[in-house]
Write an enzyme that holds these catalytic residues in place. Structure first.
Site, mmCIF file in Angstrom:
data_model
loop_
_atom_site.group_PDB
_atom_site.id
_atom_site.type_symbol
_atom_site.label_atom_id
_atom_site.label_comp_id
_atom_site.label_asym_id
_atom_site.label_seq_id
_atom_site.Cartn_x
_atom_site.Cartn_y
_atom_site.Cartn_z
ATOM 1 N N HIS A 1 80.904 7.327 88.149
ATOM 2 C CA HIS A 1 79.580 7.486 89.051
ATOM 3 C C HIS A 1 79.175 6.005 89.234
ATOM 4 O O HIS A 1 79.396 5.219 88.384
ATOM 5 C CB HIS A 1 78.531 8.065 88.104
ATOM 6 N N LYS B 1 74.116 5.089 86.939
ATOM 7 C CA LYS B 1 73.486 6.330 86.274
ATOM 8 C C LYS B 1 73.510 6.194 84.785
ATOM 9 O O LYS B 1 74.264 5.522 83.827
ATOM 10 C CB LYS B 1 75.046 7.186 86.586
HETATM 11 N N1 LIG Z 1 71.850 18.364 90.066
HETATM 12 C C1 LIG Z 1 72.423 17.594 90.708
HETATM 13 O O1 LIG Z 1 73.288 18.192 91.703
HETATM 14 C C2 LIG Z 1 72.445 16.133 90.641
HETATM 15 C C3 LIG Z 1 71.670 15.471 89.783
HETATM 16 N N2 LIG Z 1 71.342 14.188 89.926
HETATM 17 C C4 LIG Z 1 70.578 13.616 88.564
HETATM 18 O O2 LIG Z 1 69.173 13.466 89.152
HETATM 19 C C5 LIG Z 1 68.808 12.252 88.256
HETATM 20 C C6 LIG Z 1 68.283 11.292 89.171
HETATM 21 O O3 LIG Z 1 69.495 10.701 89.944
HETATM 22 P P1 LIG Z 1 69.082 9.509 91.132
HETATM 23 O O4 LIG Z 1 68.274 9.857 92.074
HETATM 24 O O5 LIG Z 1 70.515 9.302 91.388
HETATM 25 O O6 LIG Z 1 68.723 8.668 90.086
HETATM 26 P P2 LIG Z 1 67.789 7.099 90.483
HETATM 27 O O7 LIG Z 1 67.776 6.220 89.466
HETATM 28 O O8 LIG Z 1 68.030 6.559 91.822
HETATM 29 O O9 LIG Z 1 66.393 7.867 90.649
HETATM 30 C C7 LIG Z 1 65.357 8.186 89.493
HETATM 31 C C8 LIG Z 1 64.152 8.107 89.880
HETATM 32 O O10 LIG Z 1 63.327 8.643 88.801
HETATM 33 C C9 LIG Z 1 61.990 7.906 88.597
HETATM 34 N N3 LIG Z 1 61.713 7.780 87.211
HETATM 35 C C10 LIG Z 1 61.939 7.011 86.273
HETATM 36 N N4 LIG Z 1 61.214 7.208 85.070
HETATM 37 C C11 LIG Z 1 60.567 8.294 85.355
HETATM 38 C C12 LIG Z 1 59.549 9.034 84.706
HETATM 39 N N5 LIG Z 1 59.342 8.834 83.160
HETATM 40 N N6 LIG Z 1 58.785 10.104 85.150
HETATM 41 C C13 LIG Z 1 59.111 10.593 86.392
HETATM 42 N N7 LIG Z 1 60.236 9.761 87.421
HETATM 43 C C14 LIG Z 1 60.728 8.700 86.760
HETATM 44 C C15 LIG Z 1 62.550 6.681 89.100
HETATM 45 O O11 LIG Z 1 61.398 5.735 89.494
HETATM 46 C C16 LIG Z 1 63.266 7.032 90.329
HETATM 47 O O12 LIG Z 1 62.286 7.331 91.400
HETATM 48 C C17 LIG Z 1 69.980 11.982 87.271
HETATM 49 O O13 LIG Z 1 69.584 12.611 86.230
HETATM 50 C C18 LIG Z 1 71.200 12.502 87.952
HETATM 51 O O14 LIG Z 1 72.173 12.856 86.718
HETATM 52 C C19 LIG Z 1 72.015 13.325 90.663
HETATM 53 C C20 LIG Z 1 72.624 13.911 91.872
HETATM 54 C C21 LIG Z 1 72.892 15.522 91.949
HETATM 55 O O1 LIG Z 2 73.711 11.079 88.553
HETATM 56 C C1 LIG Z 2 74.765 11.439 89.655
HETATM 57 O O2 LIG Z 2 74.717 10.715 90.654
HETATM 58 C C2 LIG Z 2 75.024 12.935 89.358
HETATM 59 N N1 LIG Z 2 74.784 13.590 88.595
HETATM 60 C C3 LIG Z 2 75.047 15.049 88.333
HETATM 61 C C4 LIG Z 2 75.683 15.130 87.063
HETATM 62 O O3 LIG Z 2 75.621 14.342 86.212
HETATM 63 O O4 LIG Z 2 76.682 16.037 86.865
HETATM 64 C C5 LIG Z 2 75.676 15.408 89.445
HETATM 65 C C6 LIG Z 2 76.653 14.577 90.352
HETATM 66 O O5 LIG Z 2 77.739 14.476 89.375
HETATM 67 C C7 LIG Z 2 75.941 13.351 90.695
#
Ligand SMILES: NC(=O)C1=CN([C@@H]2O[C@H](COP(=O)(O)OP(=O)(O)OC[C@H]3O[C@@H](n4cnc5c(N)ncnc54)[C@H](O)[C@@H]3O)[C@@H](O)[C@H]2O)C=CC1
Ligand SMILES: O=C(O)C1=N[C@H](C(=O)O)C[C@H](O)C1
Length: 367
Positions: free
Chosen positions: A250, A254
């Protein structure tokens, strides 16, 4: 028969998802290269064993949901009798997107706007962004830090009684956020990974609220996990004695190991494979991602590549599964599908409990 002929003859892994378009280095260089050059994983003479993977990746064998498809077929238009159009279903409900300045938050707001949903102009973010007004997807959004969230959310819900929260924040805040949503009684989609997952489920179960929780929102990847789950249920122990190697790569930002890989590993464990989660190899170093994993340079800052390699005890049989995603659109669309699913559950007064993305997929609620 050698494991190579099995690997080579189909030349492509059994499952492969590629999608166009998106710091901590936790595995040491040495460890990763030892693993990647491991004899069981790929033909030893191939100096960059991921090459077979990367060549498949570059050939884009299956493109899940491309930007072009998205543009050709607006999210709000119905593509089949099963699919949802928000306007058709009279479900133009408001969404609150927490973590709206992140990669996922931005993508979800854009996907939500395309689907005809209203985006409330408030989002919970990090302390450092608190007080800022940001523009995302053409909307001005006020960011609130960790304090006063309960009052803010309560007022927002009063003003927007059909509101669904979509949370893509950070692992450190998963549990506190879920507790807050449960306390206030707002239905939510939790895409954020990490935190204490057992506690997360307990909190929501106790509150008897509506939620979709999944570390993976991509429809095709969810279908793959569902298939693995069915295999594990139907043939428990079928892979007993096999060894498993897992690599996930990733973007370097991440913060946690892949939540998706953890779910897939649970299926392999049910199939009889002995594997601990801490054996999973995490690649976060962009150079290794380029050189060994074969991540396209333009996606170093946003990709999720996973490889699961199984080898029989006598090393004569091997299996390889992959799901490789570039960008965020596959997840953003899935998160909007989950929100629509949840809104329908609330509207129809369905059972109040935690739904999974497999539930969303099963009901045909993914466009
Ligand atoms: N379920 C799924 O299909 C997917 C899940 N994810 C997960 O989603 C999460 C976010 O991923 P990204 O957008 O790539 O990360 P990113 O780092 O780009 O964004 C994180 C966001 O959370 C905010 N943030 C930080 N501390 C915070 C707090 N205490 N309260 C609220 N907001 C806060 C940041 O300001 C930022 O806007 C990760 O846990 C990732 O693993 C990511 C992609 C797909
Ligand atoms: O952080 C990400 O980017 C992603 N997070 C999810 C995970 O931890 O499984 C889904 C995907 O892998 C992207």
């Amino acid at each position: 028969m050698s494991s190579f002929s099995i690997l080579k003859s189909p030349s492509k892994p059994l499952f492969f998802v590629s999608n166009q378009l998106e710091k901590q280095f936790s595995a040491s260089d040495l460890h990763v290269s030892q693993f990647i050059n491991g004899q069981q994983f790929h033909k030893p003479s191939i100096s960059k064993p991921f090459t077979s993977t990367s060549s498949s990746i570059n050939k884009k064998p299956i493109t899940a949901i491309t930007a072009t498809q998205k543009n050709d077929k607006p999210l709000s238009s119905s593509s089949s009798s099963m699919s949802l159009s928000v306007s058709e279903e009279n479900l133009a409900f408001p969404i609150m997107v927490n973590g709206c300045t992140g990669k996922m938050g931005k993508a979800i707001i854009e996907a939500g706007v395309s689907a005809g949903l209203q985006v409330v102009p408030v989002s919970f973010g990090s302390e450092s962004k608190s007080g800022q007004i940001v523009e995302v997807g053409g909307k001005e959004i006020h960011i609130y830090g960790p304090s006063r969230r309960e009052n803010i959310l309560t007022s927002l819900l009063k003003e927007n009684p059909n509101m669904i929260v979509i949370d893509f924040t950070v692992p450190a805040t998963v549990n506190a956020n879920a507790e807050l949503y449960s306390k206030v009684g707002v239905p939510f989609v939790m895409g954020t990974t990490g935190g204490d997952r057992e506690m997360l489920y307990n909190t929501v179960e106790k509150s008897k609220g509506y939620a979709v929780i999944s570390p993976q929102m991509g429809k095709q990847v969810v279908a793959f996990i569902a298939a693995m789950d069915i295999m594990a249920e139907q043939f428990p122990g079928a892979f007993s004695g096999y060894s498993l190697e897992v690599i996930e790569s990733h973007q370097s930002s991440k913060l946690d190991p892949s939540g998706t890989a953890k779910d897939v590993i649970k299926c392999f464990q049910k199939l009889g494979i002995s594997y601990e989660l801490d054996q999973m190899q995490q690649v976060r170093d962009p150079e290794q991602q380029l050189e060994m994993v074969g991540v396209p340079e333009e996606h170093l800052q946003g990709h999720a590549f996973h490889v699961y390699h199984l080898t029989s005890p006598d090393k004569t049989v091997s299996f390889e599964f992959q799901h490789n995603v570039c960008g965020t659109s596959i997840y953003a669309e899935g998160a909007i599908d989950a929100a629509i699913f949840l809104a329908k559950k609330v509207q129809s007064k369905a059972d109040r409990h935690i739904y999974s993305m497999i539930d969303v997929l099963r009901e045909g609620n993914m466009r």
